[in-house]
Design an enzyme around this catalytic site. Structure first.
Site, PDB file in Angstrom:
ATOM      1  CE  LYS A 169      -2.568   3.437   1.754  1.00 28.06           C
ATOM      2  NZ  LYS A 169      -2.033   4.733   2.224  1.00 28.06           N
ATOM      3  N   GLY A 228       6.482   4.851   8.786  1.00 25.80           N
ATOM      4  CA  GLY A 228       5.650   6.037   8.895  1.00 25.80           C
ATOM      5  C   GLY A 228       5.691   6.609  10.298  1.00 25.80           C
ATOM      6  CB  SER A 229       3.354   8.855  12.021  1.00 28.67           C
ATOM      7  OG  SER A 229       2.163   8.106  12.155  1.00 28.67           O
ATOM      8  CB  THR A 230       5.736   7.296  16.620  1.00 29.54           C
ATOM      9  OG1 THR A 230       7.112   7.376  16.239  1.00 29.54           O
ATOM     10  CG2 THR A 230       5.624   6.547  17.928  1.00 29.54           C
ATOM     11  CD  GLU A 231       2.217  10.230  16.390  1.00 28.84           C
ATOM     12  OE1 GLU A 231       2.827  10.907  17.255  1.00 28.84           O
ATOM     13  OE2 GLU A 231       2.660  10.043  15.235  1.00 28.84           O
ATOM     14  N   GLY A 246       2.177   3.573  13.807  1.00 26.50           N
ATOM     15  CA  GLY A 246       2.883   2.357  14.173  1.00 26.50           C
ATOM     16  C   GLY A 246       2.354   1.744  15.451  1.00 26.50           C
ATOM     17  CD  GLU A 267      12.320   4.144   9.378  1.00 23.11           C
ATOM     18  OE1 GLU A 267      12.193   5.052  10.246  1.00 23.11           O
ATOM     19  OE2 GLU A 267      12.302   4.359   8.169  1.00 23.11           O
ATOM     20  CB  CYS A 281      12.310   8.803   9.822  1.00 22.88           C
ATOM     21  SG  CYS A 281      13.369   7.710   8.856  1.00 22.88           S
ATOM     22  CD  GLU A 297       9.433  12.353  12.810  1.00 22.83           C
ATOM     23  OE1 GLU A 297      10.408  11.882  12.197  1.00 22.83           O
ATOM     24  OE2 GLU A 297       8.394  11.697  13.046  1.00 22.83           O
TER      25      GLU A 297
END
Length: 491
Positions: free
Chosen positions: A183, A235-238, A240, A258, A292, A389
């Site tokens: 995706k 992508g973003s920590t949120e 993830g 990551e 990142c 970030e």
């Protein structure tokens, strides 16, 4: 018209499922925008959960069928052929990347595409080097391990390096023998779809790679699909964390992530000042700050602080923004309006919390999503711009006195992805390297990553590593085989 003018082949804007190009089951499309002009490039088919289901079924059928019969050498040949096709079409892909993402054409040509090709070739050479071990046991047993592919993999990639992140995901998974549903980010789907054409041309069997563009709900349906064995996300920590929380829905999925970073870049008093300024400048402003591992927290030792700041500010002021297709442009636009507004909001927060802007701080130009290279001083560790970030061309400069102090402050973060140190004293450098809790530390350079070096982070910067041998192990399971045998048949 711009598509026809720039490219000899037509854009693929459909879903790639089972080596066929198909429309979304809903008939819906979404627009992809040129971030330097704000014009619509084209509309792309919007993948639905039903489309994800079809793609996963195709991947499962391929994994359980013909793909398992393809030998390691044959997988290698397919990956090498794909790498050659990418190289053959690298100018088209570079222009498409710049059009859809906004990064300068020089970066697309000279940084991203060579790296993409190297990653595919690296893992093409890895396919016949996947093997287990024999293990001595107490008793009449012959024991060995096998490394086997995890199965069907769902891969979700970001928009900052669309081609490169696709290669980081596809190449090791294919080398390991997995099948894939990919995706791409909704902001930058075009090069993923073009590589899909090349995958078919290279001769990969139907269902081995499937590409389903869409928004967050498309990725979410992939992440919880019961027939997916592993999810790989960048992508973003949120997001993830949401994937981790949902990884047990409909069965337990393997997960590698990551995620974000707020990486410290440390400049010591004895550093070569010219090198330090250049390293820190590229460490934050490359790719419009949309990295990142960007060195967004710059710690400068007090002895050179003032001299360093004056040079760094001038370097930022000299940075050329503009048309990303102009080969003299160094900085292009942010990827979309949402990202630009997020960055400008962080700049406002920094000013309100008492940080001082020495250069930049505004939108650049009247059209396109450009943000000026921005440098903040008088930044303290508790300020929002020093903790969160930003993912844009915004540098926070912090002063420090001692090495012990800077190690403690650098580690005082939820993230732990990357770091840099500039010094002429290797003893000091190694003390800092050993003290930092971060996945990568570069000494007298910054963010140097090759296909053979593991990349990933501590803490909220992710789970697992990509690239190198670690990257392919993400897609393999270890099976232990114990065979009871008479003593005279043991090896």
């Amino acid at each position: 018209m711009i598509i026809k003018r720039l490219f000899s082949s037509s854009f693929r804007t459909q879903l790639m499922i089972n080596n066929q190009w198909v429309n979304s089951s809903s008939g819906k499309t979404f627009k992809t925008i040129n971030p330097s002009t704000e014009e619509v490039i084209t509309e792309v088919q919007y993948g639905t959960p039903a489309d994800i289901n079809k793609a996963v079924d195709a991947a499962r059928k391929a994994f359980d069928g013909p793909w398992r019969q393809v030998t390691a050498v044959q997988r290698s040949e397919l990956l090498y052929k794909l790498a050659d096709l990418i190289e053959k079409n690298k100018e088209e892909l570079a222009q498409m990347e710049t059009l859809d993402n906004g990064k300068p054409i020089t970066d697309s040509r000279e940084v991203d595409l060579p790296s993409v090709i190297s990653v595919y070739k690296y893992y093409a050479g890895f396919t016949d080097k996947i093997f287990g071990k024999t293990i001595p046991m107490n008793g009449p047993f012959f024991t060995y391990t096998r490394l086997e592919p995890k199965g069907v993999v769902g891969q979700i990639i970001p928009w900052n390096f669309p081609l490169l992140m696709q290669a980081w995901k596809l190449a090791p998974a294919l080398a390991a023998g997995c099948t894939i549903v990919l995706k791409p980010a909704e902001q930058t789907p075009l090069t993923s779809l073009r590589v899909g054409e090349l995958i078919i041309e290279a001769g990969f069997p139907p269902g081995v790679v499937n590409i389903v563009p869409g928004y967050g709900n498309t990725g979410a349906s992939l992440a919880v699909h019961p027939k997916v064995d592993k999810i790989a996300f960048t992508g973003s920590t949120e997001v993830g964390m949401e994937i981790i929380r949902n990884s047990g829905i409909h069965g337990l999925r393997r997960v590698s992530l990551e995620l974000g970073g707020k990486s410290p870049n440390i400049i010591l008093d004895d550093a070569d000042l010219e090198l330090a300024v250049s390293q820190s400048h590229n460490g934050i402003f490359f790719n419009q700050g949309q990295n990142c591992d960007a060195g967004s927290r710059l710690f400068v030792q007090e002895g050179i602080y003032n001299d360093f700041i004056s040079r760094a500010v001038q370097c930022a002021k000299d940075r050329k923004l503009g048309d990303p297709f102009d080969p003299t442009t160094i900085q292009g636009p942010q990827v979309d309006e949402n990202q630009m507004m997020k960055i400008l909001n962080y700049i406002d927060i920094g000013k309100k919390e008492g940080a001082k802007i020495l250069t930049g701080g505004k939108r650049w130009g009247k059209k396109g999503y450009f943000v000026e290279p921005t440098i903040f001083t008088d930044v303290t560790d508790n300020m929002t711009i020093a903790k969160e970030e930003i993912f844009g061309p915004v540098l926070s400069v912090l002063k420090f006195k001692t090495i012990d102090e800077v190690i403690e402050r650098a580690n005082n973060s939820n993230y732990g992805l990357s770091a840099g140190v500039v010094t002429n004293d290797m003893e000091k450098a190694l003390k800092i390297v050993n003290g930092l809790r971060t996945g990568t530390v570069c000494v007298n350079c910054y963010a140097v990553t090759t296909e053979g070096t593991p990349f990933g982070g501590y803490k909220q910067s992710g789970v697992g590593r990509e690239l190198g041998e670690d990257g392919i192990m993400n897609y393999l399971e270890t099976k232990t085989v114990v065979v009871k045998a008479s003593t005279d048949t043991l090896p």
